[in-house]
Write an enzyme that holds these catalytic residues in place. Sequence first.
Site, PDB file in Angstrom:
ATOM      1  N   GLY B  11       7.206 -10.902 -79.518  1.00  0.00           N
ATOM      2  CA  GLY B  11       8.268 -11.204 -81.501  1.00  0.00           C
ATOM      3  C   GLY B  11       7.406 -10.462 -82.336  1.00  0.00           C
ATOM      4  O   GLY B  11       7.813 -10.268 -82.978  1.00  0.00           O
ATOM      5  N   GLY B  17       4.725 -10.910 -85.930  1.00  0.00           N
ATOM      6  CA  GLY B  17       4.823 -10.188 -84.676  1.00  0.00           C
ATOM      7  C   GLY B  17       4.290  -8.434 -85.522  1.00  0.00           C
ATOM      8  O   GLY B  17       3.262  -8.570 -84.275  1.00  0.00           O
ATOM      9  N   LYS B 126       6.600 -26.945 -83.418  1.00  0.00           N
ATOM     10  CA  LYS B 126       5.535 -26.384 -82.795  1.00  0.00           C
ATOM     11  C   LYS B 126       3.993 -27.593 -82.470  1.00  0.00           C
ATOM     12  O   LYS B 126       3.627 -27.436 -81.209  1.00  0.00           O
ATOM     13  CB  LYS B 126       5.036 -26.268 -84.053  1.00  0.00           C
ATOM     14  CG  LYS B 126       4.878 -24.049 -84.374  1.00  0.00           C
ATOM     15  CD  LYS B 126       5.142 -24.069 -85.967  1.00  0.00           C
ATOM     16  CE  LYS B 126       5.664 -23.623 -86.430  1.00  0.00           C
ATOM     17  NZ  LYS B 126       5.668 -22.208 -86.153  1.00  0.00           N
TER      18      LYS B 126
END
Lengths: 332, 332
Positions: B11, B17, B126
């Site tokens: 990413g 990122g 997540k």
Amino acid sequence: MAERQRVLLLGATGETGGSILEALLEAGQFDVEIMVRPRSAEKPAVKQIANRGIKVRVSDLAAPEAQLVATLSGIDTFISAIGADDLIQQKSLVRAAKAAGVKRFVPCAFITVAPPTGVMLLRDEKEVIYNEIKRLVLPYTVIDVGFWHQFSYPRLPSGRVDYAMMMPNSTIHGDGSAPNLLTDLRDVGPFVARIIADDRTLNKYIYTWSDVLSENEIFNIVEEMSGEKIEREYESAQEVEQKVAAAASNLAQNPDIPMGRLQRYVTDYPYSKYVRGDNQPSYAKYLGYLDARELYPGFKPISFRDFFAEVLAGKGRKPYSGAPPAGKVADL
Amino acid sequence: MAERQRVLLLGATGETGGSILEALLEAGQFDVEIMVRPRSAEKPAVKQIANRGIKVRVSDLAAPEAQLVATLSGIDTFISAIGADDLIQQKSLVRAAKAAGVKRFVPCAFITVAPPTGVMLLRDEKEVIYNEIKRLVLPYTVIDVGFWHQFSYPRLPSGRVDYAMMMPNSTIHGDGSAPNLLTDLRDVGPFVARIIADDRTLNKYIYTWSDVLSENEIFNIVEEMSGEKIEREYESAQEVEQKVAAAASNLAQNPDIPMGRLQRYVTDYPYSKYVRGDNQPSYAKYLGYLDARELYPGFKPISFRDFFAEVLAGKGRKPYSGAPPAGKVADL
């Protein structure tokens, strides 16, 4: 938490709850009450507790929230030792505890150390409750106890320990080398009494133990202490996994048969403990647990050897038999 | 972790990122490589990174496990800054990282502090990944960063900060008093570089921040620094809750429309941050997070005031605009 705590215990007539009740009373530092559901209010075991002067609060878990909040009012610490089939029902208790201002909620954990989800059905259901607690920002402590001594020894060929075994067997799973946290059922309560009086355990997970023993080590100890040679049966990791898969498939097909649940979670345990090796200190620490022995170095739990010496001496007690707790007869 | 770590970042062309990539390179103590999916391998942004001499590993996340394991071989630390719509796809990465012997897996967290489940869709997804990590006993660190400065200031009546705002608005949610963790996007990387070089953060959750500010405080700072009077709009807690309910209902009816997901998680944030008040230090500590500022007292993150002074001076940068990171132009 210096002041005297008012503790409400749900499940006091069960094995875990019974251990907790005795220890809380013995500690002398808590105002202890028990909570029962209407269906249990007239049970002899509940009457016996009430006859000892312990206040009994009665409420259905599916009662309107206001009623549950009233049931939990004035309680500092709520301890749930609810049965394995009713775990999800704790959701209403969590919400009521938050509304009632409970200062510490101890949900029904009291099992082996295992992953939050995906391995043990019971643990998955407990996780739903832990997440509800965290969503509501309710102060909590999760207490896991490993496996009980009372379920952790093999049958002897002479049959002399059968009297105290729920399901006699002498099976070693996998290669028998997985380290395994053990606590005497009678020590669950004394650990809980220390943990709920300790601010360091607030909003934490904690595990209790007296010994960390593999199946091979347990069998060796039992042979050495009894002088008998155990006929070891072996169940491979693959066989354990097949049993888990079969139980899961059974349960999926017949979700409403209670025996299907029991079969599932009885097969989950050896898979988690012995094939995966979850129930050990290193994994507990990885998951963020505190170690109760590090917090309470002065407390000496009953060792597996001392426990088994009692069993050999005929002083054992079969769990879930309705018999009074060993060593507690005089109190009743 | 004294030896030089080989770090693989997924990413790297995204906002989070990108911040991480620049900081890892700047730290000079890591061997940094990036991972891209085949569909991204030919993107100009990836080519730009490759042209700086950074090794690019290409693999599909749905590739056979052996291929993914090969892609992750030799990696000490894997960092996932995957997009918000691909979170669940990290499952295959977790399994491959375990098989490849990755020593620390940093899953895509990098959001506000929120309950494990039941409040924010992104957080729920997540959690699925965190649980898979724990099931596989993979060493990990979860890093949450609060909300970015870059998204946290209101529009000025003069319009002079509009150039750097993704969605200009001047709404205060609820009473505007909920404390809120803030990190400058450019500091995400420097925090991550410190965290992955630190054994204390292994198998822990950690949050980063430069400021803890309520919406009221942010509006006051912005008025004071700009000399302008903001026309505050108010959205009540009830209105926020209605938007969340509408977005959830929309998404349930049209699960495959990407805008439905975006609408859902964009409404989740104000509910979690401002109505519930999740994104603050006390709740993070309740959930067991470490505080990055306590671990790295020598690191001075960019304050909200310093950030906003840059925006007023015309040196801001609109996130997700494709523009190079502010202050990093010279590096590219």
